[in-house]
Design an enzyme around this catalytic site. Structure first.
Site, short mmCIF file in Angstrom:
data_model
loop_
_atom_site.label_atom_id
_atom_site.label_comp_id
_atom_site.label_asym_id
_atom_site.label_seq_id
_atom_site.Cartn_x
_atom_site.Cartn_y
_atom_site.Cartn_z
N ASP A 2 0.85 -1.19 0.00
CA ASP A 2 0.00 0.00 0.00
C ASP A 2 0.89 1.24 0.00
O ASP A 2 1.82 1.34 0.80
CB ASP A 2 -0.91 0.01 1.22
CG ASP A 2 -1.93 1.14 1.16
OD1 ASP A 2 -2.99 0.93 0.53
OD2 ASP A 2 -1.67 2.21 1.73
N ASP A 37 -4.55 2.60 -4.46
CA ASP A 37 -3.10 2.65 -4.27
C ASP A 37 -2.58 1.35 -3.66
O ASP A 37 -1.53 1.32 -3.03
CB ASP A 37 -2.74 3.83 -3.36
CG ASP A 37 -3.43 3.76 -2.00
OD1 ASP A 37 -4.29 2.85 -1.82
OD2 ASP A 37 -3.14 4.59 -1.12
#
Length: 843
Positions: free
Chosen positions: A466, A509
């Site tokens: 992440d 993301d």
């Protein structure tokens, strides 16, 4: 009946009719003339009689002389049809006495009373009464009358019976003499017509005798046959029009039959997707069985002033023949205005029959049939042509003329499908922004990798990454720079890991990586190296500054940390969140304590779900859906929640556990039941959207249970909408189709959730009877700054409107997004700006 007999009968009938009418008219006219003549005769006779009487009376005649006059008058008309009678009036009788006279007839009495003359026909007798009025000179003798008094009446009676009979005989005599004349004329006309018509019919027979088949009929050309009469020539012209229509019908029928034969060969199969040239070759081999052609060519525009031509030969041509055709094609393209002398053309020759001999006679100078377009069509095709053998009949040539346009589109489409399919296959598995695998294909690969590792006994690692603080960077520099970060980071992932490693963008993301054949030590080495590469990555921001990235990484190894795909992902994902909680910028692989705590958490979550079902703690929450046209809320999405110790727990925290325990269908049923109970008590029933898990497809009688539940509450089924989502993999579409069809037949409606999240969204719209599509929130949220996302949303709205499907925008979180959604003519909006989920539906 023959025409000549018909004309003769008509002529006889008409002649008889005409002579009858003429006879009657002539006889009537003659009778009228006779009546007029008799009237004149009677008047003059009466006046003459009175004149003779007056001459005698003026000399002072005696009664004897009077009687002698009357007797002479009677004898003078004795042998004639005329009778003359004299009648005295009453005043004359008073003065001079009665005379011999016949009884007074009504006509005499009328004249005596009215002093007027009367003319009347009674059968065959004409009766004329002439009144004698007193004049001044008469008063000398007739002293008892005044001037204009009636002295008497002279009556003339003429019997015309013999005269009428004689006239009738004369008319009949002359009629019989003249009667044959029109009949002779009619016979003459009949013979003339017969000769002319027979001559023309003979010519027509000779033409018709040449027709032996539909083919002959289609090629027949009629000469102008003159019947000699305008009306008959009009009949001829109408007949020839009919013949021409029949000729076209016969040609069209044959053309249609041949076109159907051709079309049967052009059924696009999966082969067209993999190899368009092979497909066209197979089709042309089939066509060659019904059409003897020499070659078929297709010309494509590949680029600026660059063309390619593919030639399919129905035999094996020599090098010379190939060169001649290539030269002819260049001349043809120049003639059509497609190329100039600097154009580049590449040729590819495809041989359909390698053992087929070259024809003895060939003509390349004229392409038998070809069609070209002004601008390249689908697949870049600009023209096609076919050279047909001279032995082929005219009908097939006509069919080819009409069929070439179809062939042009089919060939171009087949080539385009081949190219598009390759792109579709790519984007069905790839994220369009980064080119990495997407989430759907990641899960398929993960399931496959678990099964393969189990069979072959090797280890592999699952890594969840992440990007730290990505939202801050996105908000500060905009979505365009955010996309740039994602692309640059994706490129780094490709460089940093092995070719055999599977890299995917999981969403937003977040990224995932599968590393086959790796142990814990190798994993740590790979992650350490990767973190250093991330530290060295610098991306230029719009303000010119360098942006450094930081990542939080969680990892798990099969089968050390988990043996099921979902559990392995939960472990890695949990490790990633632990890194974030510890300050970000690192990685974590689970230790025994981590696995123990995670197992405990999963167990606790599972217990929470089971306990909530047992103690009836599962409750529905209602998120409003706004009608953007009326600005009214009458629809809600129903969301599952668990109430535990005063805290409301969202579905995201327990749904995985519910699915793992196989009780998600019980939760769905409970949520539906409670929602219906709440909404049935409302003043007006709202429309409710329910999310259903794909696992319910495998539950027997689930449809019957839901149907009975809704019927028990008496809720309108049209106000129940079930949401299916593309995010959940449904491997057997037939089961899903049957499930949806069964519920649709009961009257329920369906919505496709997260539309656009994967490639199959468009397939679902095509094959399922969808009533609503809920556009993926990421597109809605990003379309403010991303033209690509806005284009997708516009396309989804257009698609839905064309298909008659209503659209719902998800993630409408602020006024800017709300206004943008409204401007795109989306039907409904849902999100925190419209309203957060709540315990009761408020319309």
């Amino acid at each position: 009946m023959k025409l000549s007999n018909y004309i003769f009968i008509v002529a006889v009938v008409v002649t008889v009719l005409i002579f009858s009418l003429v006879f009657i008219a002539f006889f009537s006219i003659t009778t009228g003339i006779i009546g007029t003549l008799i009237q004149d005769f009677s008047r003059s006779t009466a006046k003459q009689t009175f004149h003779d009487m007056y001459n005698l009376m003026s000399k002072g005649w005696t009664r004897k002389e009077l009687e002698s006059f009357l007797e002479g008058l009677k004898k003078s008309y004795e042998d004639t049809p005329t009778e003359v009678h004299v009648f005295r009036s009453e005043k004359v009788k008073e003065l001079f006495g009665d005379i011999e006279e016949p009884p007074l007839s009504p006509e005499v009495l009328l004249s005596l009373r009215t002093k007027k003359e009367y003319f009347k026909k009674q059968d065959v007798t004409f009766i004329y009464t002439y009144p004698i009025l007193a004049e001044r000179k008469c008063l000398k003798c007739h002293i008892n009358v005044k001037e204009n008094d009636i002295l008497g009446v002279i009556q003339i009676r003429v019997n015309t019976k013999k005269l009428h009979e004689a006239t009738l005989v004369d008319i009949l005599k002359y009629s019989l003499i003249l009667f044959p004349v029109p009949l002779i004329a009619a016979l003459f006309v009949i013979q003339s017509l017969k000769n002319r018509i027979s001559s023309s019919l003979k010519k027509l027979d000779n033409n018709m005798a040449n027709i032996a088949s539909l083919e002959d009929f289609s090629e027949l050309e009629y000469k102008q046959i003159d019947f000699g009469f305008y009306e008959l020539n009009r009949i001829r012209d109408k007949f020839l029009e009919l013949v021409e229509k029949l000729r076209k019908v016969s040609v069209d029928k044959n053309v249609l039959e041949f076109e159907v034969q051709l079309l049967e060969k052009f059924i696009i199969t999966s082969e067209a997707i993999s190899d368009w040239k092979k497909f066209i070759s197979d089709v042309l081999r089939e066509i060659s069985k019904i059409l003897d052609f020499l070659f078929f060519f297709a010309v494509f525009k590949e680029g600026n002033n660059t063309f390619s031509a593919t030639i399919f030969w129905n035999y094996t041509p020599s090098t010379k023949i190939k060169s001649e055709l290539e030269e002819d094609l260049i001349e043809l393209l120049k003639e059509k205005g497609f190329i100039n002398n600097s154009a580049k053309i590449s040729y590819e020759n495809v041989i359909l029959w390698k053992n087929k001999k070259e024809p003895v006679k060939m003509d390349f100078k004229t392409i038998t049939k070809s069609i070209f377009v002004e601008r390249p069509l689908i697949g870049g095709i600009v023209g096609i042509g076919v050279n047909i053998a001279e032995t082929e009949r005219r009908i097939k040539l006509i069919a080819i003329e009409g069929f070439l346009a179809t062939l042009l589109n089919i060939v171009g489409s087949v080539k385009a499908i081949n190219a598009y399919t390759q792109e579709l296959e790519y984007y069905a598995t790839r994220d369009p922004l980064t080119g990495l695998y997407n989430r759907r294909i990641f899960w398929e690969i993960l399931h496959y990798e678990v099964e393969r590792a189990r069979r072959h006994g090797y280890k592999f690692a699952l890594v969840v990454i992440d990007l730290d603080n990505f939202k801050l960077l996105n908000d500060r520099y905009g979505h365009e720079f955010g996309d740039k970060i994602l692309v640059e980071f994706s490129n780094l992932l490709k460089r940093a890991f092995r070719k055999e490693d599977v890299i995917a963008r999981y969403g937003g993301d977040e990224f995932v990586i599968l590393l086959p054949y790796i142990n814990l030590q190798g994993l740590k080495i790979a992650l350490d190296r990767f973190l250093k590469q991330v530290e060295n990555l610098k991306i230029k921001a719009p303000d010119g500054s360098d942006v450094n990235l930081s990542v939080s990484i969680g990892a798990a190894i099969y089968p050390d940390h988990a043996k099921l795909p979902k559990e392995l992902f939960i472990v890695a994902d949990n490790m990633m969140y632990q890194v974030k909680h510890l300050g970000k910028g690192g990685y974590k692989v689970p230790e025994k304590e981590d696995l123990s705590e995670l197992s405990k958490y999963i167990s606790e979550t599972g217990f929470l779900v089971l306990d909530a079902l047992e103690r009836d703690k599962i409750i529905p929450y209602f998120q409003p859906i706004l009608d953007l046209k009326s600005d009214e809320v009458y629809m809600f999405e129903v969301l599952a929640r668990i109430e535990e110790k005063g805290e409301i727990i969202s579905a995201g925290k327990f749904i995985d556990a519910a699915e793992s325990l196989g009780i998600v269908h019980r939760m769905d049923y409970k949520v539906i039941e409670k929602a219906l109970e709440i909404c049935k008590a409302a003043e007006k029933e709202p429309t409710l959207f329910f999310n259903i898990s794909p696992r319910v497809l495998l539950i027997p009688d689930f449809v019957k249970q839901i149907n009975k539940l809704v019927e028990d509450f008496g809720y309108d089924k049209e106000k129940i909408v079930f949401e299916i989502t593309e995010r959940e993999t449904v491997r057997n579409l037939e089961i899903l189709k049957r499930f949806i069809r069964n519920l649709k037949e009961e009257g329920f409606r369906f919505a496709l959730d997260d539309f656009g999240a994967g490639f199959a969204s468009f397939t679902y719209v095509k094959i399922f009877p969808i009533d609503f599509i809920k556009i993926e929130g990421e597109f809605i949220r990003s379309m403010i700054e991303s033209k690509l996302d806005e284009a997708f949303v516009r396309g989804a709205v257009t698609l839905a409107r064309t298909a008659g499907i209503k659209t719902i925008a998800e993630y409408v979180e602020d006024e800017v997004i709300y206004n943008a959604v409204k401007s795109l003519s989306i039907d409904y909006a849902q999100g925190f700006y419209i309203g957060k989920p709540r315990r009761s539906p408020q319309l």
